[in-house]
Write a protein that holds these residues in place. Structure first.
Motif, short mmCIF file in Angstrom:
data_model
loop_
_atom_site.label_atom_id
_atom_site.label_comp_id
_atom_site.label_asym_id
_atom_site.label_seq_id
_atom_site.Cartn_x
_atom_site.Cartn_y
_atom_site.Cartn_z
N PHE A 62 0.71 -1.04 -0.13
CA PHE A 62 0.00 0.12 0.05
C PHE A 62 0.87 1.24 -0.17
O PHE A 62 0.58 2.27 -0.66
CB PHE A 62 -1.02 0.01 1.41
N SER A 63 1.85 1.19 0.71
CA SER A 63 2.59 2.36 0.95
C SER A 63 3.52 2.55 -0.58
O SER A 63 3.71 3.73 -0.84
CB SER A 63 3.81 2.18 2.17
N ALA A 64 3.96 1.53 -1.22
CA ALA A 64 4.57 1.37 -2.19
C ALA A 64 3.85 2.14 -3.51
O ALA A 64 4.37 3.12 -4.06
CB ALA A 64 5.24 0.30 -2.76
N PHE A 65 2.47 1.99 -3.46
CA PHE A 65 1.59 2.39 -4.37
C PHE A 65 1.10 3.70 -4.16
O PHE A 65 0.37 4.52 -4.85
CB PHE A 65 0.51 1.29 -4.57
N GLY A 66 1.50 4.17 -2.71
CA GLY A 66 0.93 5.38 -2.17
C GLY A 66 -0.60 5.66 -1.79
O GLY A 66 -1.02 6.67 -1.47
N LEU A 75 -9.27 2.74 7.06
CA LEU A 75 -10.05 2.07 5.94
C LEU A 75 -8.62 0.82 5.49
O LEU A 75 -9.08 -0.09 5.11
CB LEU A 75 -10.32 2.92 4.87
N SER A 76 -7.42 1.82 5.51
CA SER A 76 -6.33 0.82 5.11
C SER A 76 -6.25 -0.51 6.21
O SER A 76 -6.09 -1.69 5.79
CB SER A 76 -4.99 1.62 5.15
N LEU A 77 -6.47 -0.23 7.47
CA LEU A 77 -6.19 -1.23 8.36
C LEU A 77 -7.39 -2.21 8.25
O LEU A 77 -6.95 -3.60 8.38
CB LEU A 77 -6.30 -0.72 9.75
N LEU A 78 -8.48 -1.95 7.85
CA LEU A 78 -9.84 -2.61 7.65
C LEU A 78 -9.58 -3.57 6.33
O LEU A 78 -9.74 -4.63 6.72
CB LEU A 78 -10.98 -1.72 7.57
N LEU A 79 -9.00 -3.00 5.34
CA LEU A 79 -8.75 -3.64 4.10
C LEU A 79 -7.80 -4.69 4.39
O LEU A 79 -8.00 -5.92 3.99
CB LEU A 79 -8.21 -2.75 3.18
N VAL A 80 -6.57 -4.55 5.10
CA VAL A 80 -5.53 -5.32 5.58
C VAL A 80 -5.96 -6.58 6.38
O VAL A 80 -5.64 -7.63 6.23
CB VAL A 80 -4.32 -4.70 6.06
N LEU A 81 -6.97 -6.20 7.49
CA LEU A 81 -7.41 -7.21 8.33
C LEU A 81 -8.22 -8.13 7.55
O LEU A 81 -8.05 -9.53 7.65
CB LEU A 81 -8.35 -6.48 9.34
#
Length: 328
Positions: A62-66, A75-81
């Motif tokens: 996610f970080s590499a793609f910005g 939201l990022s945490l939810l998607l990763v979980l």
């Protein structure tokens, strides 16, 4: 000595709750599988570890793609979980189908050795992949929710010292509570949960009542492994550094928590995990003082497993477990 114990108590409680929540959710995987198959799935700690690596890899992607900077952190945490839970849940189902299902009628010692073998296999597989990609098997977890929150415990009582926690503590605790409450509701209030309880009570009779035992067992492995994988993500966020061997000792402690609460009892596993986390943090903070410097904080692991030995000696069924009577 008592004064020091009271002064550090707020920090001990906060750290113990964070660690205990991790133990509790991982212990759920042990207790669910044991309740249905009477199998100690010692590979479950490595599923937790795999979840930590999968979640960290997703955050790095996610970080590499910005994407981390362009979407809300929650939201990022939810998607990763969710993604990690699906991956580890399918991994757990695959392990059950390939390694455990063919051995259901085999002696329990055979399945136990198989579980240990799967554990070592996952360790080495994750280490191989990580070293192949990064050149090192130790990864740094995602730098999320790193802000420090100060808790003024001295305002409650002057004998307390103030405590400080990472903001990730609240994320870990809330997420863990939501997962535990949801699982408890699922097992006790839904049709599939009723099927799980029926299979746990009497597998043969449940099959005669048209319960698909194989599907129920596969679902149990999926749920337990999904929860374990999601907890690995929370662990990486809270503690920062992960390696392929974090699941071994943590898995043993989670198993200790399951035994403490009563192996096979879901609410007992939750309670056992929280209690073990609190006791371990208490030992880490106070053993040097209590023992006059003879025992250091690293003896907290000895403290945890001493509890397991005492429980097995004096109350082998656990705090919430029931004594099983074998009919002949």
């Amino acid at each position: 000595m008592i004064e020091h114990v009271l002064q550090t108590l707020p920090q001990v409680v906060i750290d113990g709750l964070a660690l205990g929540a991790v133990y509790a959710i991982v212990a759920l995987g042990y207790t669910m599988v044991y309740g249905i198959l009477e199998l100690i799935n010692f590979a479950h700690g490595e599923i937790f570890m795999t979840g930590a690596f999968v979640g960290t890899a997703l955050f790095l992607s996610f970080s590499a793609f910005g994407w981390l900077s362009s979407m809300p952190i929650l939201l990022s945490l939810l998607l990763v979980l969710v993604a990690t839970s699906i991956v580890t849940g399918l991994l757990g189902m695959g392990i059950e189908r390939v390694a455990y299902r063919p051995l259901r009628s085999a002696p329990k010692l055979i399945t136990l050795i198989t579980a240990i073998g799967i554990s070592f296999l996952l360790q080495d597989f994750v280490r191989f992949i990580t070293e192949l990609k990064k050149g090192n098997y130790i990864l740094t977890g995602p730098s999320l929710f790193t802000g420090q929150v100060s808790i003024s415990a001295s305002s409650i009582w002057s004998g307390f010292h103030d405590a400080s926690v990472k903001s990730s503590f609240f994320i870990v605790l809330v997420t863990a509570v939501v997962m535990m409450v949801t699982l408890d509701f699922f097992v006790n209030k839904t049709k599939w949960g009723m099927a799980m309880r029926a299979v746990a009570q009497d597998r043969e009779t449940a099959a005669l009542m048209s319960v698909n035992v194989n599907k129920v067992i596969a679902l149990t492995f999926f749920i337990g492994s999904a929860l374990g994988g999601a907890t690995g993500v929370l662990f990486a966020i809270q503690y920062g550094t992960i390696d392929p061997y974090i699941g071994f000792i943590l898995g043993l402690k989670a198993f200790t928590a399951a035994v403490l609460g009563g192996i096979g009892n879901i609410r007992g596993a939750m309670f056992g995990g929280i209690v073990l986390g609190l006791l371990e943090m208490f030992a880490a903070a106070n053993l040097p003082i209590i023992s006059n410097g003879i025992l250091g904080a690293e003896y907290k692991d000895v403290f945890a497993f001493s509890i397991l030995i005492m429980v097995l000696i004096f109350k082998p069924e656990g705090l919430f477990g029931k004594v099983s009577i074998e009919k002949v």
